[in-house]
Design a protein around this motif. Structure first.
Motif, PDB file in Angstrom:
ATOM      1  N   CYS A  14       0.860  -1.178   0.000  1.00  0.00           N
ATOM      2  CA  CYS A  14       0.000   0.000   0.000  1.00  0.00           C
ATOM      3  C   CYS A  14       0.900   1.232   0.000  1.00  0.00           C
ATOM      4  O   CYS A  14       2.124   1.109  -0.131  1.00  0.00           O
ATOM      5  CB  CYS A  14      -0.952  -0.014   1.193  1.00  0.00           C
ATOM      6  SG  CYS A  14      -0.117   0.056   2.786  1.00  0.00           S
ATOM      7  N   ASN A  15       0.324   2.397   0.178  1.00  0.00           N
ATOM      8  CA  ASN A  15       1.130   3.613   0.089  1.00  0.00           C
ATOM      9  C   ASN A  15       2.135   3.746   1.233  1.00  0.00           C
ATOM     10  O   ASN A  15       3.091   4.509   1.110  1.00  0.00           O
ATOM     11  CB  ASN A  15       0.240   4.853   0.000  1.00  0.00           C
ATOM     12  CG  ASN A  15      -0.566   5.081   1.254  1.00  0.00           C
ATOM     13  OD1 ASN A  15      -0.945   4.139   1.941  1.00  0.00           O
ATOM     14  ND2 ASN A  15      -0.862   6.326   1.546  1.00  0.00           N
ATOM     15  N   THR A  16       1.977   3.005   2.305  1.00  0.00           N
ATOM     16  CA  THR A  16       2.950   3.059   3.408  1.00  0.00           C
ATOM     17  C   THR A  16       4.040   1.994   3.268  1.00  0.00           C
ATOM     18  O   THR A  16       4.921   1.911   4.110  1.00  0.00           O
ATOM     19  CB  THR A  16       2.261   2.908   4.781  1.00  0.00           C
ATOM     20  OG1 THR A  16       1.598   1.648   4.836  1.00  0.00           O
ATOM     21  CG2 THR A  16       1.283   4.040   5.027  1.00  0.00           C
ATOM     22  N   THR A  17       3.964   1.172   2.221  1.00  0.00           N
ATOM     23  CA  THR A  17       5.016   0.201   1.933  1.00  0.00           C
ATOM     24  C   THR A  17       6.130   0.940   1.200  1.00  0.00           C
ATOM     25  O   THR A  17       5.885   1.533   0.155  1.00  0.00           O
ATOM     26  CB  THR A  17       4.500  -0.953   1.050  1.00  0.00           C
ATOM     27  OG1 THR A  17       3.332  -1.513   1.641  1.00  0.00           O
ATOM     28  CG2 THR A  17       5.571  -2.025   0.886  1.00  0.00           C
ATOM     29  N   TYR A  18       7.342   0.911   1.745  1.00  0.00           N
ATOM     30  CA  TYR A  18       8.454   1.642   1.135  1.00  0.00           C
ATOM     31  C   TYR A  18       9.355   0.750   0.296  1.00  0.00           C
ATOM     32  O   TYR A  18       9.840   1.173  -0.737  1.00  0.00           O
ATOM     33  CB  TYR A  18       9.273   2.338   2.221  1.00  0.00           C
ATOM     34  CG  TYR A  18       8.645   3.605   2.742  1.00  0.00           C
ATOM     35  CD1 TYR A  18       7.304   3.905   2.532  1.00  0.00           C
ATOM     36  CD2 TYR A  18       9.398   4.511   3.459  1.00  0.00           C
ATOM     37  CE1 TYR A  18       6.738   5.069   3.006  1.00  0.00           C
ATOM     38  CE2 TYR A  18       8.831   5.690   3.943  1.00  0.00           C
ATOM     39  CZ  TYR A  18       7.506   5.961   3.707  1.00  0.00           C
ATOM     40  OH  TYR A  18       6.952   7.124   4.175  1.00  0.00           O
ATOM     41  N   ALA A  19       9.602  -0.474   0.756  1.00  0.00           N
ATOM     42  CA  ALA A  19      10.494  -1.364   0.009  1.00  0.00           C
ATOM     43  C   ALA A  19      10.212  -2.812   0.365  1.00  0.00           C
ATOM     44  O   ALA A  19       9.805  -3.129   1.483  1.00  0.00           O
ATOM     45  CB  ALA A  19      11.956  -1.039   0.304  1.00  0.00           C
ATOM     46  N   ILE A  50       4.396  -8.716  -5.076  1.00  0.00           N
ATOM     47  CA  ILE A  50       4.013  -7.760  -6.112  1.00  0.00           C
ATOM     48  C   ILE A  50       2.870  -8.320  -6.963  1.00  0.00           C
ATOM     49  O   ILE A  50       1.882  -7.621  -7.218  1.00  0.00           O
ATOM     50  CB  ILE A  50       5.233  -7.383  -6.992  1.00  0.00           C
ATOM     51  CG1 ILE A  50       6.252  -6.574  -6.186  1.00  0.00           C
ATOM     52  CG2 ILE A  50       4.798  -6.636  -8.250  1.00  0.00           C
ATOM     53  CD1 ILE A  50       5.795  -5.211  -5.728  1.00  0.00           C
ATOM     54  N   THR A  51       2.980  -9.571  -7.405  1.00  0.00           N
ATOM     55  CA  THR A  51       1.909 -10.142  -8.242  1.00  0.00           C
ATOM     56  C   THR A  51       0.599 -10.257  -7.452  1.00  0.00           C
ATOM     57  O   THR A  51      -0.467  -9.957  -7.988  1.00  0.00           O
ATOM     58  CB  THR A  51       2.299 -11.521  -8.824  1.00  0.00           C
ATOM     59  OG1 THR A  51       2.640 -12.407  -7.763  1.00  0.00           O
ATOM     60  CG2 THR A  51       3.459 -11.401  -9.789  1.00  0.00           C
ATOM     61  N   GLY A  52       0.690 -10.654  -6.201  1.00  0.00           N
ATOM     62  CA  GLY A  52      -0.508 -10.738  -5.358  1.00  0.00           C
ATOM     63  C   GLY A  52      -1.134  -9.378  -5.114  1.00  0.00           C
ATOM     64  O   GLY A  52      -2.361  -9.232  -5.085  1.00  0.00           O
ATOM     65  N   SER A  53      -0.299  -8.366  -4.957  1.00  0.00           N
ATOM     66  CA  SER A  53      -0.800  -7.009  -4.746  1.00  0.00           C
ATOM     67  C   SER A  53      -1.486  -6.478  -6.001  1.00  0.00           C
ATOM     68  O   SER A  53      -2.527  -5.822  -5.918  1.00  0.00           O
ATOM     69  CB  SER A  53       0.344  -6.079  -4.329  1.00  0.00           C
ATOM     70  OG  SER A  53       0.872  -6.481  -3.083  1.00  0.00           O
ATOM     71  N   CYS A  54      -0.921  -6.766  -7.152  1.00  0.00           N
ATOM     72  CA  CYS A  54      -1.572  -6.371  -8.411  1.00  0.00           C
ATOM     73  C   CYS A  54      -2.961  -7.007  -8.490  1.00  0.00           C
ATOM     74  O   CYS A  54      -3.942  -6.337  -8.847  1.00  0.00           O
ATOM     75  CB  CYS A  54      -0.736  -6.791  -9.619  1.00  0.00           C
ATOM     76  SG  CYS A  54       0.738  -5.807  -9.886  1.00  0.00           S
ATOM     77  N   SER A  55      -3.068  -8.277  -8.140  1.00  0.00           N
ATOM     78  CA  SER A  55      -4.363  -8.966  -8.156  1.00  0.00           C
ATOM     79  C   SER A  55      -5.328  -8.335  -7.162  1.00  0.00           C
ATOM     80  O   SER A  55      -6.508  -8.154  -7.463  1.00  0.00           O
ATOM     81  CB  SER A  55      -4.190 -10.444  -7.818  1.00  0.00           C
ATOM     82  OG  SER A  55      -3.467 -11.093  -8.823  1.00  0.00           O
ATOM     83  N   PHE A  56      -4.831  -7.984  -5.983  1.00  0.00           N
ATOM     84  CA  PHE A  56      -5.672  -7.367  -4.961  1.00  0.00           C
ATOM     85  C   PHE A  56      -6.307  -6.078  -5.481  1.00  0.00           C
ATOM     86  O   PHE A  56      -7.473  -5.804  -5.228  1.00  0.00           O
ATOM     87  CB  PHE A  56      -4.849  -7.063  -3.707  1.00  0.00           C
ATOM     88  CG  PHE A  56      -5.624  -6.342  -2.644  1.00  0.00           C
ATOM     89  CD1 PHE A  56      -6.438  -7.038  -1.767  1.00  0.00           C
ATOM     90  CD2 PHE A  56      -5.547  -4.959  -2.525  1.00  0.00           C
ATOM     91  CE1 PHE A  56      -7.171  -6.369  -0.792  1.00  0.00           C
ATOM     92  CE2 PHE A  56      -6.272  -4.279  -1.555  1.00  0.00           C
ATOM     93  CZ  PHE A  56      -7.084  -4.990  -0.687  1.00  0.00           C
ATOM     94  N   TYR A  57      -5.531  -5.295  -6.221  1.00  0.00           N
ATOM     95  CA  TYR A  57      -6.023  -4.033  -6.765  1.00  0.00           C
ATOM     96  C   TYR A  57      -6.712  -4.228  -8.124  1.00  0.00           C
ATOM     97  O   TYR A  57      -6.863  -3.284  -8.887  1.00  0.00           O
ATOM     98  CB  TYR A  57      -4.889  -3.016  -6.883  1.00  0.00           C
ATOM     99  CG  TYR A  57      -4.396  -2.531  -5.539  1.00  0.00           C
ATOM    100  CD1 TYR A  57      -5.154  -1.653  -4.772  1.00  0.00           C
ATOM    101  CD2 TYR A  57      -3.173  -2.959  -5.030  1.00  0.00           C
ATOM    102  CE1 TYR A  57      -4.701  -1.207  -3.536  1.00  0.00           C
ATOM    103  CE2 TYR A  57      -2.719  -2.519  -3.794  1.00  0.00           C
ATOM    104  CZ  TYR A  57      -3.484  -1.639  -3.052  1.00  0.00           C
ATOM    105  OH  TYR A  57      -3.036  -1.207  -1.827  1.00  0.00           O
ATOM    106  N   ARG A  58      -7.096  -5.444  -8.440  1.00  0.00           N
ATOM    107  CA  ARG A  58      -7.868  -5.784  -9.633  1.00  0.00           C
ATOM    108  C   ARG A  58      -7.082  -5.667 -10.936  1.00  0.00           C
ATOM    109  O   ARG A  58      -7.604  -5.235 -11.957  1.00  0.00           O
ATOM    110  CB  ARG A  58      -9.134  -4.927  -9.744  1.00  0.00           C
ATOM    111  CG  ARG A  58      -9.995  -4.941  -8.529  1.00  0.00           C
ATOM    112  CD  ARG A  58     -10.996  -6.048  -8.642  1.00  0.00           C
ATOM    113  NE  ARG A  58     -12.025  -5.922  -7.616  1.00  0.00           N
ATOM    114  CZ  ARG A  58     -12.157  -6.797  -6.635  1.00  0.00           C
ATOM    115  NH1 ARG A  58     -11.359  -7.817  -6.545  1.00  0.00           N
ATOM    116  NH2 ARG A  58     -13.112  -6.654  -5.759  1.00  0.00           N
ATOM    117  N   GLY A  59      -5.827  -6.051 -10.891  1.00  0.00           N
ATOM    118  CA  GLY A  59      -5.008  -6.019 -12.091  1.00  0.00           C
ATOM    119  C   GLY A  59      -4.100  -7.231 -12.129  1.00  0.00           C
ATOM    120  O   GLY A  59      -4.314  -8.214 -11.424  1.00  0.00           O
ATOM    121  N   SER A  60      -3.081  -7.147 -12.959  1.00  0.00           N
ATOM    122  CA  SER A  60      -2.083  -8.208 -13.020  1.00  0.00           C
ATOM    123  C   SER A  60      -0.732  -7.563 -13.295  1.00  0.00           C
ATOM    124  O   SER A  60      -0.661  -6.453 -13.844  1.00  0.00           O
ATOM    125  CB  SER A  60      -2.415  -9.217 -14.121  1.00  0.00           C
ATOM    126  OG  SER A  60      -2.239  -8.631 -15.400  1.00  0.00           O
TER     127      SER A  60
END
Length: 183
Positions: A14-19, A50-60
């Motif tokens: 999310c936006n508070t994730t830095y690295a 990263i791939t899981g996060s893309c899926s969470f936000y409805r993308g790939s």
């Protein structure tokens, strides 16, 4: 290292994730997560995160990569928009090829400064006061950061054009049809 394993099998950036930093814990490859106000380990690779996060936000990751390649013309290690967070793109970029297990992923907005170190590597200074030392040249990282900035500008420009089109459509008067006597 003494860090606690948090959410051992999943984490969404999310936006508070830095690295997201690969980390060897004994014989296991885990990911060290640096956030605005915390740091912890998770039991999945940075790539999976990263791939899981893309899926969470409805993308790939694939579609995010294609969008970035079109937007900034970078084919190798393009920055990606993982999702949109309150109207702002959540942009991350890798230090190596995305599938490379050594690749560190940085949040574009979290970086304050990238400097060269005396070994030919770099030091990345984050907005929370932490720094990350890497065996990647500062020039390469600055290029990646610059491409991410270009991706943000491309996204914001497209977003503004979309808003203007919506405003035009909603403010345009509807044509008046003459009534037909049979109505």
């Amino acid at each position: 290292m003494g860090r606690k394993i948090y959410n051992p099998f999943s984490y969404t950036v999310c936006n508070t994730t830095y690295a997201l930093i690969p980390h060897i814990d004994g014989s296991r490859l885990v990911t060290r997560v640096l956030e605005d106000r915390s740091e912890f380990l998770i039991e999945q690779t940075a790539y999976k995160t990263i791939t899981g996060s893309c899926s969470f936000y409805r993308g790939s990751l694939e579609s995010a990569t294609l969008y970035a390649q079109k937007a900034v013309g970078v084919k190798h290690k393009p920055p990606i928009i993982i999702g949109e967070y309150y109207g702002n793109p959540l942009i991350f970029f890798p230090t190596h090829s995305p599938k490379n297990k050594e690749s560190v992923w940085f949040n574009y907005d979290a970086i304050d400064l990238i400097e060269s170190d005396d070994r030919g590597g770099s030091v990345v200074y984050l907005g929370n006061g932490q720094s990350v030392c890497l065996d990647v040249s500062a020039i390469a990282l600055r290029n990646q950061h610059s491409f991410a900035g270009s991706l943000r500008r491309y996204f914001k420009k497209a977003q503004n054009q979309h808003r203007q089109q919506l405003t035009y459509v909603t403010k345009r008067p509807m044509p008046i049809r003459p009534r037909h006597p049979s109505d």
